[in-house]
Motif scaffolding. Structure first.
Motif, PDB file in Angstrom:
ATOM      1  N   LYS A  64      32.045 -43.490 -30.326  1.00 46.84           N
ATOM      2  CA  LYS A  64      31.226 -42.603 -29.492  1.00 46.84           C
ATOM      3  C   LYS A  64      31.780 -42.478 -28.080  1.00 46.84           C
ATOM      4  CE  LYS A  64      26.920 -43.389 -32.030  1.00 46.84           C
ATOM      5  NZ  LYS A  64      25.551 -43.947 -31.999  1.00 46.84           N
ATOM      6  N   ASN A  65      32.484 -43.516 -27.640  1.00 46.50           N
ATOM      7  CA  ASN A  65      33.046 -43.462 -26.285  1.00 46.50           C
ATOM      8  C   ASN A  65      34.347 -42.650 -26.306  1.00 46.50           C
ATOM      9  OD1 ASN A  65      34.728 -44.297 -23.946  1.00 46.50           O
ATOM     10  ND2 ASN A  65      32.937 -45.573 -23.503  1.00 46.50           N
ATOM     11  N   PRO A  66      34.409 -41.550 -25.551  1.00 43.59           N
ATOM     12  CA  PRO A  66      35.595 -40.687 -25.596  1.00 43.59           C
ATOM     13  C   PRO A  66      36.872 -41.377 -25.110  1.00 43.59           C
ATOM     14  CG  PRO A  66      34.070 -39.952 -23.886  1.00 43.59           C
ATOM     15  CD  PRO A  66      33.363 -40.972 -24.690  1.00 43.59           C
ATOM     16  N   VAL A  67      36.751 -42.340 -24.203  1.00 44.83           N
ATOM     17  CA  VAL A  67      37.937 -43.035 -23.689  1.00 44.83           C
ATOM     18  C   VAL A  67      38.598 -43.839 -24.812  1.00 44.83           C
ATOM     19  CG1 VAL A  67      38.773 -44.752 -22.049  1.00 44.83           C
ATOM     20  CG2 VAL A  67      36.973 -43.160 -21.364  1.00 44.83           C
ATOM     21  N   VAL A  68      37.777 -44.520 -25.600  1.00 38.50           N
ATOM     22  CA  VAL A  68      38.288 -45.322 -26.715  1.00 38.50           C
ATOM     23  C   VAL A  68      38.900 -44.408 -27.789  1.00 38.50           C
ATOM     24  CG1 VAL A  68      37.649 -46.944 -28.549  1.00 38.50           C
ATOM     25  CG2 VAL A  68      36.626 -47.166 -26.275  1.00 38.50           C
ATOM     26  N   ALA A  69      38.185 -43.341 -28.132  1.00 37.17           N
ATOM     27  CA  ALA A  69      38.664 -42.418 -29.164  1.00 37.17           C
ATOM     28  C   ALA A  69      40.001 -41.789 -28.763  1.00 37.17           C
ATOM     29  CB  ALA A  69      37.618 -41.343 -29.421  1.00 37.17           C
ATOM     30  N   SER A  70      40.082 -41.375 -27.495  1.00 38.30           N
ATOM     31  CA  SER A  70      41.335 -40.768 -27.014  1.00 38.30           C
ATOM     32  C   SER A  70      42.486 -41.754 -27.050  1.00 38.30           C
ATOM     33  CB  SER A  70      41.157 -40.236 -25.585  1.00 38.30           C
ATOM     34  OG  SER A  70      40.757 -38.896 -25.613  1.00 38.30           O
ATOM     35  N   ALA A  71      42.209 -43.007 -26.686  1.00 45.49           N
ATOM     36  CA  ALA A  71      43.254 -44.042 -26.696  1.00 45.49           C
ATOM     37  C   ALA A  71      43.804 -44.218 -28.112  1.00 45.49           C
ATOM     38  CB  ALA A  71      42.695 -45.365 -26.176  1.00 45.49           C
ATOM     39  N   ALA A 128      33.578 -34.179 -26.909  1.00 40.49           N
ATOM     40  CA  ALA A 128      34.375 -34.580 -25.738  1.00 40.49           C
ATOM     41  C   ALA A 128      35.672 -33.761 -25.706  1.00 40.49           C
ATOM     42  CB  ALA A 128      34.684 -36.062 -25.802  1.00 40.49           C
ATOM     43  N   ALA A 129      35.938 -33.152 -24.570  1.00 43.10           N
ATOM     44  CA  ALA A 129      37.072 -32.224 -24.455  1.00 43.10           C
ATOM     45  C   ALA A 129      38.410 -32.892 -24.773  1.00 43.10           C
ATOM     46  CB  ALA A 129      37.103 -31.615 -23.055  1.00 43.10           C
ATOM     47  N   LEU A 130      38.657 -34.067 -24.169  1.00 42.00           N
ATOM     48  CA  LEU A 130      39.958 -34.726 -24.371  1.00 42.00           C
ATOM     49  C   LEU A 130      40.122 -35.247 -25.788  1.00 42.00           C
ATOM     50  CD1 LEU A 130      40.901 -36.705 -21.147  1.00 42.00           C
ATOM     51  CD2 LEU A 130      42.190 -34.899 -22.258  1.00 42.00           C
ATOM     52  N   ARG A 169      35.745 -26.304 -28.768  1.00 40.77           N
ATOM     53  CA  ARG A 169      35.080 -26.044 -27.481  1.00 40.77           C
ATOM     54  C   ARG A 169      35.964 -26.414 -26.293  1.00 40.77           C
ATOM     55  NH1 ARG A 169      31.739 -28.828 -30.683  1.00 40.77           N
ATOM     56  NH2 ARG A 169      29.952 -27.768 -31.599  1.00 40.77           N
ATOM     57  N   SER A 170      36.785 -27.424 -26.452  1.00 36.93           N
ATOM     58  CA  SER A 170      37.618 -27.908 -25.350  1.00 36.93           C
ATOM     59  C   SER A 170      38.670 -26.859 -24.959  1.00 36.93           C
ATOM     60  CB  SER A 170      38.314 -29.199 -25.775  1.00 36.93           C
ATOM     61  OG  SER A 170      39.460 -29.438 -24.984  1.00 36.93           O
ATOM     62  N   PRO A 171      38.744 -26.490 -23.666  1.00 38.84           N
ATOM     63  CA  PRO A 171      39.768 -25.515 -23.249  1.00 38.84           C
ATOM     64  C   PRO A 171      41.196 -25.982 -23.557  1.00 38.84           C
ATOM     65  CG  PRO A 171      38.141 -25.807 -21.517  1.00 38.84           C
ATOM     66  CD  PRO A 171      37.864 -26.850 -22.548  1.00 38.84           C
ATOM     67  N   LEU A 172      41.449 -27.293 -23.384  1.00 37.10           N
ATOM     68  CA  LEU A 172      42.785 -27.820 -23.682  1.00 37.10           C
ATOM     69  C   LEU A 172      43.108 -27.667 -25.168  1.00 37.10           C
ATOM     70  CD1 LEU A 172      42.746 -31.064 -21.520  1.00 37.10           C
ATOM     71  CD2 LEU A 172      44.351 -29.181 -21.257  1.00 37.10           C
TER      72      LEU A 172
END
Length: 887
Positions: A153-160, A191-193, A226-229
């Motif tokens: 659920k935490n975007p920082v962890v998922a992105s890592a 989450a965008a990232l 949804r994320s622009p990137l």
């Protein structure tokens, strides 16, 4: 109170250049690293030491094995500290030290503990470090945790976890590919990232499967991103699918174009720009498709953000090269950018205006350019020079002002690429605008008086030798050329001697004076200069009397090389020293293009059903060597031409086959490149059964089967046909792949002893008139046309029927004839009502051919064409007309 404030400001200025790491030494920092072993850890002090270590590593400092090990073990003790800032520094230094496999075990337990910590910052960083330093064995143990982290659920962890997956895909692809379901779920994240990283990883997992990429794009273009990137990434992937699928030939529809157009209305500027850029870069884009993209780029031109203005004007600058009329609506907005404070934007604006402007605006634009040329970098100056060159060719009457501008900037300071661009531009203008020749040559002569680049000096001297003798007063260039013999290095001196000799050979009245100068060169201290002078004096006639130079001597000394240099270089490299001398007639004359299968980047070999067959080396030499090594074909004589590979199967089928047509004087050899894309099968005795019932002039004479065709190992089978000698026979051939198929045990890789005969229908193949033409360019079409005997000219007019536009008609005729377009005449200006196209090449039998096509289109879109052909053999000129008449 005022004075201390001033003093403080002064002190701040003095300290502006202060560097916190100035003068630090590795030895001293390694001594400081002992602080990691203190019983009472000082978190701030430890962080400062790690920062210094990181600085040394990033500056290129190398640690010995002992030093790195010692620092690594000391750092591992810092895991006992609870300080979050220090922990982050520990993660960084472990990643940079890249410990060996036996050392990694020391920190693995700490990192795995952090990976399951309740502190999200610890979890994210521990994942990054573990994935960076571990090998495949440990990776399988933590795979379960990584899969959970991807959907965390935490975007920082998922992105890592996702970013780690992207890096791991290079080293452990089989593990990462098992995460597809989790990555697919992460693509739907809010989450965008996370969405951005998940899409990037999912595309990389599927990148070698065109069908899977197409399905991915199809599903995501329906509005789940949804994320622009991520949207920007999806636009790029969509463009890739469009390029690979091409426009629908039946309806002219372009898949996914509506999605790109809808992105132009997105609220994020980066998405709008990415979509506009993608549309402008589509191959064969029409004005109707371009219009919405140009409109949004026009709005960006008046943006308050410099980066948007720069992006828009740079994109419009590229569009102006192919669709200048589409950009004219933006001219008013771009004129306001000429005074932009950002010189890069101003340069691109003015060069775009030069490409799209009219004749009346040239002088005004030139004055504005002159004001800021000295303020911009060389790369932008080159853009300006290229724009001026195209403008001069567009408006030849303006050559004086444009040529003067080029000569002025040629005298200013600048690097090699910049000066080369100016010289190339002046040379092209001299060749294409006869009135500019005299002034242009004098400008070049003045430049070599003070030229610091040897390459440019030799190029200009060579050009002077070609064009100078043809001018009204050739003697005025001699002084500039002879000065080079005294004042330059050996390379330039040798080039100057050759140029002087050309004047002596081509201008009989100058011969006595040239001979005096050449004799002085016999005493030069460089042997190349002396040898050239000796050769020219002996072959041109040592007495130097005013007599016409023999034609054979001119051809021997200064005749053009009738083979491409790249082919000559390849042939010389392949030549093995022997008693038999090198034969220049054995060098092929056609410039071959690489097959699509060989243009892929190394390390990105496609696998599975979507893999195109990778044929043998595509150079002419390799083909000739391959065919001559087969006894059945060794007596066919000299290979005239090899075609580009023609696909005979769809991309996703079980067998991939393409064919290369090899043309000989009285034979045609079909080389079928076959790839078996089924791992569980082995094919044996593979042949292609060719039905030539629709090719009456051909009769099959030989074939060579493939004995064994394992999975994903390309091989070739050949079929040879005889045809009337020197005749461009055409016909249609149907092809059937016949083979014995044997089942392969996946576990052992062994094939069954018994096989089953099977057949596979391939696409039909045609031999067309264009197969008997070599694409051989000429540098100056007008000179080549005028030098060819007019008796070999044939002219006729043809109606080409209704066409969408002139560009379509020009492409159709070029494709039919298979000749090389010259001087960029294959590009038709949009909305043009008439156009002239110039083609050149060599017809079978090594007969040079030049073609001049004049097109016109009326209001009902009916296209008429006037075809003028000149060749060394009038029967060939007639044959070209027959090809067009029957095509």
């Amino acid at each position: 109170m005022a004075q201390p404030l001033v003093k403080k400001d002064d002190d701040r200025d003095d300290e502006a250049d202060y560097h916190p790491f100035l003068g630090i030494e590795k030895g001293a920092v390694l001594q400081e690293a002992r602080v990691f072993n203190d019983p009472q850890l000082d978190a701030r002090r430890c962080s400062q030491v790690i920062t210094k270590l990181l600085y040394l590593l990033n500056q290129g400092e190398t640690f010995t094995k002992v030093e790195a090990t010692e620092v690594f073990f000391s750092v591992t003790k810092l895991f006992q500290s609870r300080d979050i800032g220090l922990r982050r520094m520990v993660y960084l230094i472990i990643k940079e030290l890249s410990p060996s496999a036996d050392e990694v075990i020391i920190v693995t337990s700490s990192l795995m503990k952090d990976m399951n910590s309740k502190t999200d910052m610890y979890r994210a960083n521990a994942i990054r470090v573990l994935c960076r330093i571990t090998d495949g064995t440990l990776l399988t143990q933590i795979e379960r945790y990584l899969k959970q982290a991807i959907v965390d659920k935490n975007p920082v962890v998922a992105s890592a976890a996702l970013v780690s997956g992207i890096h791991l895909l290079q080293t452990n692809p089989e593990i990462v590919k098992r995460w597809s379901n989790e990555v697919q779920e992460a693509v739907q994240s809010r989450a965008a990232l996370v969405q951005f990283h998940a899409l990037a990883l999912l595309h990389q997992i599927r990148q070698n499967d065109r069908l899977a990429v197409s399905k991915l794009v199809t599903s995501l273009t329906r509005g789940t991103v949804r994320s622009p990137l991520a949207q920007c990434l999806l636009i790029r992937y969509t463009s890739q699918v469009i390029r690979e699928s091409g426009a629908n030939t039946q309806t002219g529809d372009r898949p996914f174009y509506d999605y790109l157009e809808s992105c132009l209305r997105h609220k994020a500027e980066m998405v709008i720009f990415e979509a506009a850029k993608a549309i402008t870069e589509l191959s064969g884009v029409t004005n109707r498709e371009l219009t919405p993209a140009i409109t949004v780029l026009q709005l960006f031109l008046s943006s308050s953000k410099p980066v948007l203005r720069f992006a828009a004007v740079r994109t419009l600058n590229k569009v102006a090269m192919t669709h200048p009329m589409a950009v004219t609506n933006c001219n008013i907005d771009m004129e306001s950018l000429i005074s932009d404070s950002n010189r890069s934007i101003a340069t691109l604006a003015i060069t775009t205006l030069l490409k799209t402007g009219n004749e009346s605006s040239v002088d005004r634009l030139m004055k504005q350019i002159t004001n800021f040329m000295s303020d911009i970098a060389d790369e932008f100056k080159i853009v300006v020079v290229e724009a001026i060159r195209s403008l001069c060719l567009k408006f030849p009457l303006k050559y004086r002002s444009l040529m003067n501008f080029l000569s002025n900037i040629l005298r200013e300071e600048g690097g090699f690429e910049y000066k080369k661009a100016i010289v190339d531009s002046i040379v092209i203008l001299i060749r294409d605008i006869p009135d500019a020749k005299e002034s242009g040559l004098l400008h070049l002569c003045e430049f070599i008086e003070d030229c610091e680049f040897t390459y440019l000096s030799t190029q200009i001297l060579h050009f002077l030798g070609i064009e100078g003798p043809k001018t009204s007063d050739p003697s005025k260039y001699i002084r500039y050329i002879y000065n080079r013999v005294h004042l330059e290095n050996a390379t330039v001196r040798a080039s100057a001697v050759s140029t002087l000799a050309k004047f002596g050979a081509l201008v009989d009245t100058l011969k006595p004076r040239i001979f005096v100068l050449l004799r002085r060169c016999l005493f030069d201290n460089d042997d190349e200069v002396r040898d050239r002078a000796t050769l020219y004096l002996n072959t041109l006639g040592g007495d130097g009397s005013v007599v016409e130079t023999d034609k054979d001597v001119k051809e021997f000394l200064f005749g053009s090389l009738d083979v491409p240099l790249v082919n000559l270089e390849t042939s010389l490299k392949n030549y093995e020293p022997s008693e038999e001398p090198f034969d220049i007639t054995s060098v092929p004359k056609e410039i071959k293009s690489q097959p699509l299968a060989e243009k892929k980047a190394p390390g990105k070999k496609p696998a599975g059903l979507g893999a195109p067959p990778s044929g043998p080396p595509s150079t002419v030499d390799a083909y000739e060597k391959l065919i001559s090594s087969i006894p059945e074909f060794s007596n066919f004589g000299k290979l005239f031409k090899s075609s580009a590979p023609v696909e005979l199967t769809e991309a996703e089928t079980e067998y991939a086959v393409n064919v290369v047509k090899h043309i000989f004087d009285s034979h045609v050899v079909f080389q079928y490149n076959c790839t078996n894309t089924i791992p569980e099968q082995l094919l044996e005795n593979v042949t292609v059964i060719v039905d030539a019932s629709e090719a009456e002039e051909f009769s099959e004479v030989a074939s060579k089967p493939i004995r064994s065709l394992p999975y994903d190992t390309p091989a070739q089978t050949f079929v040879a046909f005889e045809k009337p000698e020197g005749v461009p026979a055409v016909g249609k051939f149907s092809n059937m792949l016949r083979f014995i198929v044997k089942e392969v045990d996946p576990s052992t890789g062994e094939a069954d002893e018994d096989g089953v005969e099977d057949e596979y229908q391939l696409e039909d193949l045609e031999v067309v008139a264009a197969d008997y033409m070599l694409k051989v360019p000429v540098s100056n079409f007008r000179n080549a046309w005028e030098s060819m005997d007019p008796d070999g000219e044939r002219v006729d007019e043809y109606g080409l029927g209704p066409r969408e536009n002139l560009s379509e008609a020009v492409s159709a005729v070029i494709s039919l004839l298979g000749l090389q377009p010259c001087e960029g005449t294959e590009v038709v200006p949009s909305n043009s009502r008439s156009h002239t196209c110039l083609l050149s090449g060599v017809y079978i039998g090594n007969v040079k051919v030049l073609v001049r096509l004049s097109f016109g289109i009326d209001s009902s879109k009916e296209v008429a064409m006037k075809l003028a052909v000149r060749s060394e053999d009038e029967t060939v000129s007639d044959a070209i007309h027959e090809i067009v008449a029957s095509g």
